[in-house]
Write a protein that holds these residues in place. Structure first.
Motif, PDB file in Angstrom:
ATOM      1  N   ALA A  65       0.847  -1.209   0.000  1.00 48.85           N
ATOM      2  CA  ALA A  65       0.000   0.000   0.000  1.00 48.85           C
ATOM      3  C   ALA A  65       0.879   1.255   0.000  1.00 48.85           C
ATOM      4  CB  ALA A  65      -0.932  -0.007   1.213  1.00 48.85           C
ATOM      5  N   ILE A  66       1.973   1.216   0.742  1.00 49.86           N
ATOM      6  CA  ILE A  66       2.896   2.360   0.762  1.00 49.86           C
ATOM      7  C   ILE A  66       3.533   2.550  -0.619  1.00 49.86           C
ATOM      8  CG2 ILE A  66       5.114   3.160   1.702  1.00 49.86           C
ATOM      9  CD1 ILE A  66       4.255   1.873   4.394  1.00 49.86           C
ATOM     10  N   PHE A  67       3.885   1.444  -1.241  1.00 48.40           N
ATOM     11  CA  PHE A  67       4.473   1.505  -2.588  1.00 48.40           C
ATOM     12  C   PHE A  67       3.473   2.114  -3.571  1.00 48.40           C
ATOM     13  CE2 PHE A  67       5.580  -0.650  -6.685  1.00 48.40           C
ATOM     14  CZ  PHE A  67       6.800  -0.041  -6.881  1.00 48.40           C
ATOM     15  N   ALA A  68       2.203   1.657  -3.482  1.00 51.46           N
ATOM     16  CA  ALA A  68       1.167   2.197  -4.375  1.00 51.46           C
ATOM     17  C   ALA A  68       0.990   3.692  -4.135  1.00 51.46           C
ATOM     18  CB  ALA A  68      -0.156   1.456  -4.157  1.00 51.46           C
ATOM     19  N   ARG A  95      16.192  -4.895  -6.484  1.00 57.14           N
ATOM     20  CA  ARG A  95      16.451  -5.188  -5.074  1.00 57.14           C
ATOM     21  C   ARG A  95      16.163  -6.637  -4.712  1.00 57.14           C
ATOM     22  NH1 ARG A  95      15.071   0.259  -5.110  1.00 57.14           N
ATOM     23  NH2 ARG A  95      16.200   1.606  -3.663  1.00 57.14           N
ATOM     24  N   ILE A  96      15.661  -7.417  -5.682  1.00 60.45           N
ATOM     25  CA  ILE A  96      15.415  -8.836  -5.398  1.00 60.45           C
ATOM     26  C   ILE A  96      16.697  -9.596  -5.709  1.00 60.45           C
ATOM     27  CG2 ILE A  96      13.937 -10.825  -5.840  1.00 60.45           C
ATOM     28  CD1 ILE A  96      11.923  -8.872  -7.090  1.00 60.45           C
ATOM     29  N   PRO A 349       7.384   2.426  11.685  1.00 63.59           N
ATOM     30  CA  PRO A 349       7.836   2.411  10.288  1.00 63.59           C
ATOM     31  C   PRO A 349       7.956   0.966   9.793  1.00 63.59           C
ATOM     32  CG  PRO A 349       9.246   3.818  11.644  1.00 63.59           C
ATOM     33  CD  PRO A 349       8.371   3.053  12.585  1.00 63.59           C
ATOM     34  N   VAL A 350       7.661   0.737   8.514  1.00 62.96           N
ATOM     35  CA  VAL A 350       7.729  -0.640   8.008  1.00 62.96           C
ATOM     36  C   VAL A 350       9.178  -1.063   7.810  1.00 62.96           C
ATOM     37  CG1 VAL A 350       5.445  -0.569   6.926  1.00 62.96           C
ATOM     38  CG2 VAL A 350       7.470   0.044   5.577  1.00 62.96           C
ATOM     39  N   LEU A 355       9.163  -5.338   0.454  1.00 60.64           N
ATOM     40  CA  LEU A 355       9.591  -4.355  -0.541  1.00 60.64           C
ATOM     41  C   LEU A 355      10.661  -3.463   0.091  1.00 60.64           C
ATOM     42  CD1 LEU A 355       6.226  -3.147  -2.180  1.00 60.64           C
ATOM     43  CD2 LEU A 355       8.044  -4.489  -3.258  1.00 60.64           C
ATOM     44  N   PRO A 356      11.926  -3.786  -0.127  1.00 66.52           N
ATOM     45  CA  PRO A 356      12.992  -3.000   0.504  1.00 66.52           C
ATOM     46  C   PRO A 356      12.892  -1.505   0.213  1.00 66.52           C
ATOM     47  CG  PRO A 356      13.880  -5.002  -0.460  1.00 66.52           C
ATOM     48  CD  PRO A 356      12.434  -4.944  -0.867  1.00 66.52           C
ATOM     49  N   VAL A 357      12.301  -1.155  -0.931  1.00 62.41           N
ATOM     50  CA  VAL A 357      12.253   0.258  -1.318  1.00 62.41           C
ATOM     51  C   VAL A 357      11.418   1.091  -0.341  1.00 62.41           C
ATOM     52  CG1 VAL A 357      10.269  -0.012  -2.879  1.00 62.41           C
ATOM     53  CG2 VAL A 357      11.901   1.844  -3.262  1.00 62.41           C
TER      54      VAL A 357
END
Lengths: 417, 323
Positions: A65-68, A95-96, A349-350, A355-357
């Protein structure tokens, strides 16, 4: 330790407040439901009674959701599937380096399709998990970005969805984005669910599943008054040792910590499973099922964040995603103050596990960014952020919004109204 | 229309179905449940002790016939389709559930039967279905194609999207193969019903291109694996994978079952149904008489491992009555 993204909490009912409530609710539902994922409702009752306390951190739902949200902040209403695919290529794929931790099949399949050089929508079509709830779990930011405009929220989330999903997976995302958009405008739960249904075709698995789940709730509520006159022993839905609550709904009243779920609630859980759960399938991340269960939980909790989310995770199946969706919709309706403080205190914070980003980002910061971005992209006449979501403003009524432009298109209202 | 080619489609599917490891797994359903439990325990033992190659499928004191080479799920579902082809399709499935309550089926079919039982009718029964994309209908479509009938109504009971397109493509390919004996024309007929913007249409063209570049069925195996196969999560029976492989191998083999089917069996993740679909097309191209007699002898008698009421049925005799 309580994380504070802003020194003072925004005024209740503003866009900023609802945005924060929505993403906090999402993160809390994700975290609360994580240990219950793939357990049966009976096993959840055996272990916790009612699961009310967050035991561990959130999962993919919050991070995606943060990425979106970051894509929306960057591109606004101009967001396209090509933008999202480019973001995957630039920020996710490099990053994978080993396993893609915490990813669902649709994300893994999408990454493989992107690596093979495919572009959307084929990236969402070539893997067989197009129907997964991977879009529905991250759809809330689109609703935050389009308060009161479910059709636009659904159009935007579909741009994201065409990268990783197809068919009902896209529709599940549209339904959740539409519901959040309506809740952001302060609509009551029934109208929020109607807004979700207004942005998916009537002839769809998603619409049929949501409609069946709503019918189960209606049936149980209709049955209840008649049961009060009958002896409890003959009444499988009767509450033992105390009167049946009629208003607010019993589920909401029972959300207190440590209370054992009673027979009525177990019967409701069973009836919802009977209505929408796929029996002969080893995975639980089927979007029509997860979205229907989440919206049913939101209605059962009458929009209250704690009642909706604790009931959502009691349903088992993809419990973290079901909890996250119910929490996002309820949180958008009730605002930051609607999310229990003890839950909010557990949301930090996540970690960026999936998702490392997005590592280190906090949902409250993201909510504020979305609020600011929505204000930037809004017509000048309604650009005043802190009043933008007040009831009675000139925002379009979602029920009168633009026709859905998704697969099979066509605006519709809920059968269950 | 050639009776020999119609028999070839049915027999070819059964031969492909019998090929390889998955048939043995399906047929082990005929043994006592404890034999399959022992199988799972031996798997765990192998994992714990880091030993390879344990004796599975497992029989121990059970009749050994199911361990012999023979047909399994796909041949049984094809036979059932042929036997019930004149019934309205949703009714046929409801009757089957009554007749064979212990049946075993793909997830699409199991979910469709649940849907029919809760009043969800076609096409929603096939659409509101997590495995709407599998090739259960494509297998049944071999009967419709061989007999020159439209498979769409049958397909929509259990499938949607690529699952229905897979059925249309298989029926078109088999019908063209029966009519002309040409694999190239069979593939052309199938491509005509597969839009390029669907996964199955995209994959079919990709697979055919890869196989043509390799020039030979066995040579095409690594190319198909690299270009097409889902290495993230293989469902084994996704129509968007199995039907394209069948079309590609049928074409590059020039319709020769003996070259195409073994290559399909080499794509291990698809070895359950891709060989069967490949066998149906190539069997129709060459006709029944062109299939090695040893294979037809082994593949013609149904085991009843998925549809118990069909145990002992001779698929080729059944086909004689249809032609």
């Amino acid at each position: 330790m309580t994380y504070r993204a802003a020194v003072t909490r925004p005024e209740a009912g503003t866009h900023r407040d609802r945005a924060r409530g929505c993403l906090l609710g999402l993160a809390a539902g994700d975290a609360l439901g994580a240990p219950a994922e793939n357990l049966t409702p009976a096993e959840i009752r055996r272990r916790w009674g009612r699961l009310t306390e967050i035991e561990r951190g959130g999962t993919d739902d919050t991070e995606y959701a943060i990425f979106a949200a970051s894509q929306l902040v960057r591109h606004g209403h101009a967001l396209t599937s090509a933008d999202v695919a480019a973001a995957y290529r630039a920020e996710v794929l490099p990053r994978i380096t080993g396993p893609m931790r915490g990813a669902g099949f649709s994300e893994l399949g999408t990454v493989e399709a992107l690596r093979r050089g495919l572009e959307p929508p084929m990236t969402g079509l070539v893997h067989q998990h197009g129907w997964s709830d991977g879009l529905a779990m991250r759809a809330a930011p689109y609703g935050i970005f389009c308060p009161g405009d479910p059709a636009e929220a659904a159009r935007l989330v579909e741009q994201d969805g065409r990268v990783s999903q197809s068919g009902e997976g896209v529709l599940g995302g549209r339904a959740v984005a539409g519901a959040v958009a309506a809740a952001m405008a302060g609509l009551p739960p029934r109208e929020v669910v109607a807004a979700a249904l207004s942005v998916v075709p009537e002839d769809s698995w998603t619409a049929r599943a949501v409609t069946r789940a709503v019918a189960v709730l209606d049936r149980i509520r209709q049955d209840r008054p008649a049961m009060q006159d009958r002896p409890a022993m003959q009444d499988p839905l009767a509450v033992q040792d105390r009167p049946v609550a009629e208003d607010p709904p019993a589920v909401q009243e029972r959300a207190e910590e440590g209370r054992e779920p009673d027979g009525e609630e177990a019967a409701l859980v069973e009836a919802l499973h009977e209505a929408v759960v796929v029996s002969h399938y080893p995975w639980t991340d089927v979007a029509p099922e997860a979205v229907a269960l989440a919206l049913a939980a939101y209605l059962a909790g009458d929009g209250d964040v704690e009642a909706s989310v604790t009931f959502a995770v009691s349903l088992g199946r993809d419990a973290d995603t079901i909890g996250a969706i119910a929490g996002a919709v309820a949180g958008a309706g009730r605002g930051e103050g609607g999310v229990p403080g003890r839950w909010a205190a557990r949301i930090g914070p996540v970690a960026g596990t999936c998702l490392p980003v997005v590592a280190g980002r906090h949902v409250l910061t993201v909510a504020d960014e979305l609020t600011d971005a929505a204000a930037r992209h809004r017509p000048a006449a309604v650009a005043g952020d802190e009043t933008g979501a007040e009831a009675g403003d000139d925002r379009a009524d979602p029920r009168a919004g633009a026709p859905a432009d998704g697969p099979g298109g066509g605006s519709r209202t809920a059968k269950g109204q | 229309m050639s009776g020999d080619r119609i028999r070839g489609a049915f027999a070819g599917l059964a031969v492909g179905d019998a090929v390889g490891w998955p048939a043995g797994r399906h047929r082990s359903a005929l043994h006592a449940p404890w034999s399959r439990r022992l199988h799972r325990e031996l798997d765990a033992f192998a994992e714990e002790h880091r030993v390879t190659t344990l004796p599975v499928p497992f029989a121990l004191n059970q009749p050994v016939a199911p361990l012999a080479l023979g047909p399994s799920d796909d041949a049984e579902w094809l036979a059932w389709t042929a036997l019930t082809i004149d019934r309205p399709r949703a009714e046929a499935f409801r009757e089957l559930r009554e007749q064979s309550p212990d049946l075993r089926a793909r997830i699409s079919v199991a979910t469709a039967l649940d849907n029919l039982a809760r009043g969800v009718e076609p096409p929603a029964s096939g659409h509101d279905n997590p495995h709407h994309f599998d090739d259960a209908a494509a297998v049944r479509a071999v009967a419709f194609g061989a007999l020159g009938r439209d498979p769409a109504g049958d397909a929509r009971v259990t499938n949607a999207g690529d699952g229905v397109l897979g059925a249309l493509a298989m029926a078109a390919a088999v019908a063209a193969a029966v009519a002309t004996g040409s694999a190239a024309q069979a593939v052309e007929a199938a491509l005509a019903v597969l839009p390029g913007d669907t996964a199955i249409g995209h994959n079919a063209r990709l697979a055919i291109e890869a196989a043509r570049a390799a020039g030979d069925p066995f040579a095409a195996v690594p190319a198909l694996d690299a270009a097409l196969l889902d290495h993230v999560y293989s469902y084994a029976v996704g129509a968007a994978l199995t039907v394209p492989v069948a079309l590609a191998l049928a074409e590059v083999s020039g319709g020769a079952l003996g070259r195409a089917v073994p290559a399909a069996a080499c794509l291990a993740p698809l070895a359950d149904s891709a060989p069967a679909l490949t066998g149906a097309i190539t069997g129709a191209c060459g006709g029944f008489e062109a299939i090695p007699e040893g294979w037809t002898a082994s593949a013609r008698t149904l085991a009843g491992c998925c549809l118990p009421h069909l145990a002992g049925t001779d698929l080729i005799e059944l086909t004689e009555e249809l032609v």
